[in-house]
Scaffold this motif. Structure first.
Motif, PDB file in Angstrom:
ATOM      1  N   LEU A  49       0.872  -1.389   0.305  1.00 50.26           N
ATOM      2  CA  LEU A  49       0.044   0.332  -0.149  1.00 50.26           C
ATOM      3  C   LEU A  49       0.718   0.995  -0.014  1.00 50.26           C
ATOM      4  O   LEU A  49       2.197   1.198   0.524  1.00 50.26           O
ATOM      5  N   VAL A  50       0.124   2.466  -0.543  1.00 53.37           N
ATOM      6  CA  VAL A  50       1.044   3.879  -0.723  1.00 53.37           C
ATOM      7  C   VAL A  50       0.398   4.321  -0.530  1.00 53.37           C
ATOM      8  O   VAL A  50      -0.857   4.492  -0.337  1.00 53.37           O
ATOM      9  N   GLY A  51       0.849   6.002  -0.044  1.00 53.45           N
ATOM     10  CA  GLY A  51      -0.088   6.776  -0.168  1.00 53.45           C
ATOM     11  C   GLY A  51       0.303   7.890   0.149  1.00 53.45           C
ATOM     12  O   GLY A  51       1.672   8.300   0.310  1.00 53.45           O
ATOM     13  N   TYR A  52      -0.190   9.342  -0.055  1.00 50.76           N
ATOM     14  CA  TYR A  52       0.821  10.762  -0.081  1.00 50.76           C
ATOM     15  C   TYR A  52       0.408  11.822   1.032  1.00 50.76           C
ATOM     16  O   TYR A  52      -1.101  11.571   0.992  1.00 50.76           O
ATOM     17  N   GLY A  53       0.800  12.411   2.115  1.00 51.72           N
ATOM     18  CA  GLY A  53       0.615  12.409   2.983  1.00 51.72           C
ATOM     19  C   GLY A  53       1.532  13.955   3.308  1.00 51.72           C
ATOM     20  O   GLY A  53       2.352  14.521   3.090  1.00 51.72           O
ATOM     21  N   LEU A  54       1.046  14.434   4.856  1.00 51.63           N
ATOM     22  CA  LEU A  54       1.887  15.824   5.169  1.00 51.63           C
ATOM     23  C   LEU A  54       2.275  15.399   6.589  1.00 51.63           C
ATOM     24  O   LEU A  54       0.850  15.249   6.779  1.00 51.63           O
ATOM     25  N   VAL A  55       3.438  16.373   6.977  1.00 53.79           N
ATOM     26  CA  VAL A  55       3.804  15.497   8.664  1.00 53.79           C
ATOM     27  C   VAL A  55       3.578  17.008   8.617  1.00 53.79           C
ATOM     28  O   VAL A  55       4.175  17.632   8.133  1.00 53.79           O
ATOM     29  N   VAL A  56       2.971  17.306  10.254  1.00 50.65           N
ATOM     30  CA  VAL A  56       3.263  19.132  10.939  1.00 50.65           C
ATOM     31  C   VAL A  56       3.838  18.627  12.053  1.00 50.65           C
ATOM     32  O   VAL A  56       3.748  17.485  12.756  1.00 50.65           O
ATOM     33  N   GLY A  57       4.166  19.818  12.389  1.00 46.12           N
ATOM     34  CA  GLY A  57       4.790  19.580  13.911  1.00 46.12           C
ATOM     35  C   GLY A  57       5.801  19.523  14.069  1.00 46.12           C
ATOM     36  O   GLY A  57       6.315  19.593  15.089  1.00 46.12           O
ATOM     37  N   LEU A  58       6.737  20.248  13.176  1.00 43.25           N
ATOM     38  CA  LEU A  58       7.929  20.009  13.162  1.00 43.25           C
ATOM     39  C   LEU A  58       8.582  21.387  13.656  1.00 43.25           C
ATOM     40  O   LEU A  58       8.216  22.337  13.361  1.00 43.25           O
ATOM     41  N   ASP A  59       9.718  21.325  14.265  1.00 44.87           N
ATOM     42  CA  ASP A  59      10.402  22.252  14.593  1.00 44.87           C
ATOM     43  C   ASP A  59      10.874  22.992  13.796  1.00 44.87           C
ATOM     44  O   ASP A  59      12.728  23.712  13.871  1.00 44.87           O
ATOM     45  N   GLY A  60      10.904  23.506  12.679  1.00 46.56           N
ATOM     46  CA  GLY A  60      11.223  24.274  11.889  1.00 46.56           C
ATOM     47  C   GLY A  60      12.447  23.504  11.356  1.00 46.56           C
ATOM     48  O   GLY A  60      12.928  24.364   9.951  1.00 46.56           O
ATOM     49  N   THR A  61      12.214  22.497  10.810  1.00 43.88           N
ATOM     50  CA  THR A  61      13.417  20.991  10.351  1.00 43.88           C
ATOM     51  C   THR A  61      11.889  21.050   9.175  1.00 43.88           C
ATOM     52  O   THR A  61      12.335  19.861   7.931  1.00 43.88           O
ATOM     53  N   GLY A  62      10.680  21.724   8.481  1.00 44.58           N
ATOM     54  CA  GLY A  62      10.169  20.893   7.150  1.00 44.58           C
ATOM     55  C   GLY A  62      10.269  21.421   5.984  1.00 44.58           C
ATOM     56  O   GLY A  62      11.753  21.889   6.624  1.00 44.58           O
ATOM     57  N   ASP A  63       9.882  21.680   4.592  1.00 43.32           N
ATOM     58  CA  ASP A  63      10.475  21.751   4.025  1.00 43.32           C
ATOM     59  C   ASP A  63      10.335  23.300   3.581  1.00 43.32           C
ATOM     60  O   ASP A  63       9.175  23.829   4.149  1.00 43.32           O
ATOM     61  N   GLN A  64      11.192  23.263   2.867  1.00 45.61           N
ATOM     62  CA  GLN A  64      11.424  25.225   2.678  1.00 45.61           C
ATOM     63  C   GLN A  64      10.486  25.042   0.892  1.00 45.61           C
ATOM     64  O   GLN A  64      10.816  24.624  -0.440  1.00 45.61           O
ATOM     65  N   THR A  65       8.965  25.648   1.452  1.00 53.47           N
ATOM     66  CA  THR A  65       8.424  25.601  -0.042  1.00 53.47           C
ATOM     67  C   THR A  65       8.862  26.399  -0.746  1.00 53.47           C
ATOM     68  O   THR A  65       8.450  26.383  -2.411  1.00 53.47           O
ATOM     69  N   THR A  66       9.514  27.701  -0.550  1.00 56.33           N
ATOM     70  CA  THR A  66      10.157  27.677  -2.312  1.00 56.33           C
ATOM     71  C   THR A  66      11.351  26.733  -3.184  1.00 56.33           C
ATOM     72  O   THR A  66      11.143  26.575  -4.705  1.00 56.33           O
ATOM     73  N   SER A  67      11.605  25.532  -2.804  1.00 56.08           N
ATOM     74  CA  SER A  67      12.361  24.771  -3.635  1.00 56.08           C
ATOM     75  C   SER A  67      11.445  23.117  -4.203  1.00 56.08           C
ATOM     76  O   SER A  67      11.281  22.382  -4.733  1.00 56.08           O
ATOM     77  N   THR A  68       9.624  23.660  -3.458  1.00 58.14           N
ATOM     78  CA  THR A  68       9.016  22.028  -2.484  1.00 58.14           C
ATOM     79  C   THR A  68       8.081  22.497  -2.630  1.00 58.14           C
ATOM     80  O   THR A  68       6.985  23.600  -2.229  1.00 58.14           O
ATOM     81  N   PRO A  69       7.041  23.323  -4.183  1.00 57.31           N
ATOM     82  CA  PRO A  69       6.148  23.970  -4.523  1.00 57.31           C
ATOM     83  C   PRO A  69       4.965  22.945  -4.071  1.00 57.31           C
ATOM     84  O   PRO A  69       4.001  23.562  -3.482  1.00 57.31           O
ATOM     85  N   PHE A  70       5.334  21.821  -3.935  1.00 59.95           N
ATOM     86  CA  PHE A  70       4.078  20.719  -3.702  1.00 59.95           C
ATOM     87  C   PHE A  70       3.929  20.805  -2.317  1.00 59.95           C
ATOM     88  O   PHE A  70       2.453  20.198  -2.423  1.00 59.95           O
ATOM     89  N   THR A  71       5.044  21.123  -1.575  1.00 63.04           N
ATOM     90  CA  THR A  71       4.196  21.044  -0.543  1.00 63.04           C
ATOM     91  C   THR A  71       3.401  21.939   0.049  1.00 63.04           C
ATOM     92  O   THR A  71       1.874  22.163   1.006  1.00 63.04           O
TER      93      THR A  71
END
Length: 378
Positions: A49-71
């Motif tokens: 099984l496979v799925g696409y999702g979001l992880v929240v609650g990170l301490d400033g270590t998440g994706d840089q949205t300028t480089s990852t627009p899909f986030t």
């Protein structure tokens, strides 16, 4: 006159000697295994099984949205589902969110309401998923249908810290796991209760193993119950009742099967230099010469400066290279014919070759017909 105690002691000593000597001349038993260890029921397997999702609650270590627009796109879609409308053209710099792929295996016979473990892996440039929470993510199968729903707090088996250009990291921070993090929503049908026959698929193709599995089942459950179709498939006649089928499989999967000795094989990993051989590998008599050839290149800088009283000139830097070739003598070593794995290992160790050298030596021995085994390079 001997007492009763002395007679018993002599008898025990005699029995011990006979038992010890019997271990030397008594033939070794064949390799035995249960049917469940050499074969599997066709159709009774796990599904990916496979799925696409979001992880929240990170301490400033998440994706840089300028480089990852899909986030950012995924976050906008999630907020819209929650009734929050983001003005068009807004660029969000949310560093506490990371886009992830969620994977899991749906076990055979899993029913709705049961839980399974999931793996979460970062897709973007998130520095760490430690401390994050996976938002509800549907998990789909190969047919596009949703079979499970995943959500939960991640467990990341690593740690790291960075400051002033320095960084320390232990293990991997871009992937985590959620034990029992997905709930099964749909079951997968299995062919266990369909048709009159059931198929056992052997883990490895071997005609003798297929024949022995069929013979063992027929001896326990009656003649003509199992038939070996080829070197990998055994067809078994099953009872009509589903309850009887479960008991039937429980009985036959624990039946012992006498396995024939595996075919001689040497597996070579050219990337790591690993050499693995099984117990049936043998050597024919041969002679091997092994030596080392080393090339050493040393570079020395040479600086040319103008004389102190000269009117002009510039400093010139050059390099002087010394090349040395050294070839060690390789003695011609005779390897006797070996019929046991221990003798083969001892003979190859006598060459004094490294594992990387053995790659070439074993290939040459195979070409010369001295290595009685299949050579597989992975």
């Amino acid at each position: 006159m001997q007492t009763t105690t002395e007679k018993l002691l002599r008898l025990l000593i005699s029995l011990t000697v006979v038992a010890a000597s019997a271990a030397l001349w008594w033939p070794l038993s064949s390799q035995a295994a249960r049917i469940k260890e050499v074969a599997a029921v066709q159709g009774v397997r796990a599904n990916q099984l496979v799925g696409y999702g979001l992880v929240v609650g990170l301490d400033g270590t998440g994706d840089q949205t300028t480089s990852t627009p899909f986030t950012q796109q995924s976050l906008n879609a999630l907020l819209q589902q929650m009734g929050v409308t983001v003005p068009p053209g807004t660029t969000m710099q949310v560093k506490n969110v990371a886009a992830v792929m969620v994977t899991a295996q749906l076990p055979a016979f899993a029913q709705p309401g049961q839980t399974i473990d999931i793996n979460v892996s970062s897709m973007g440039n998130a520095k760490s998923l430690r401390g994050g929470t996976l938002i509800a993510t549907p998990l789909k199968g190969a047919d596009g249908q949703i079979y499970a729903l995943a959500q939960g707090n991640l467990i990341v088996g690593g740690a790291g810290a960075s400051a002033a250009g320095s960084k320390v990291q232990i293990n991997h921070l871009s992937a985590g796991r959620v034990p029992e993090g997905a709930t099964v929503e749909r079951a997968v049908a299995t062919p266990l209760n369909q048709g009159e026959f059931l198929q056992l698929d052997l883990n490895a193709s071997d005609f003798s193993t297929a024949r022995e599995v069929a013979r063992t089942i027929n001896a326990k459950m009656g003649a003509d119950t199992a038939h070996a179709i080829d070197g990998r498939v055994v067809r078994v006649r099953m009872p009509a009742s589903p309850d009887a089928r479960v008991g039937f499989l429980a009985d036959i999967e624990n039946l012992p099967v006498e396995l024939a000795a595996p075919s001689a094989k040497v597996v070579i990993n050219a990337r790591t230099g690993s050499v693995v051989m099984n117990q049936t590998v043998t050597l024919s008599a041969c002679a091997v010469a092994h030596g080392n050839l080393s090339v050493t290149i040393s570079t020395t800088p040479v600086i040319s400066q103008p004389s102190p009283l000269s009117s002009g000139g510039t400093t010139v830097a050059k390099e002087k290279a010394d090349i040395t070739i050294k070839q060690e003598a390789g003695a011609l070593i005779q390897l006797p014919a070996s019929a046991k794995l221990a003798d083969v290992v001892k003979a190859l160790s006598a060459l004094g070759a490294t594992p990387m050298d053995l790659l070439a030596i074993l290939q040459a021995m195979k070409s010369a017909g001295a290595l009685n085994a299949e050579l597989e390079v992975i």
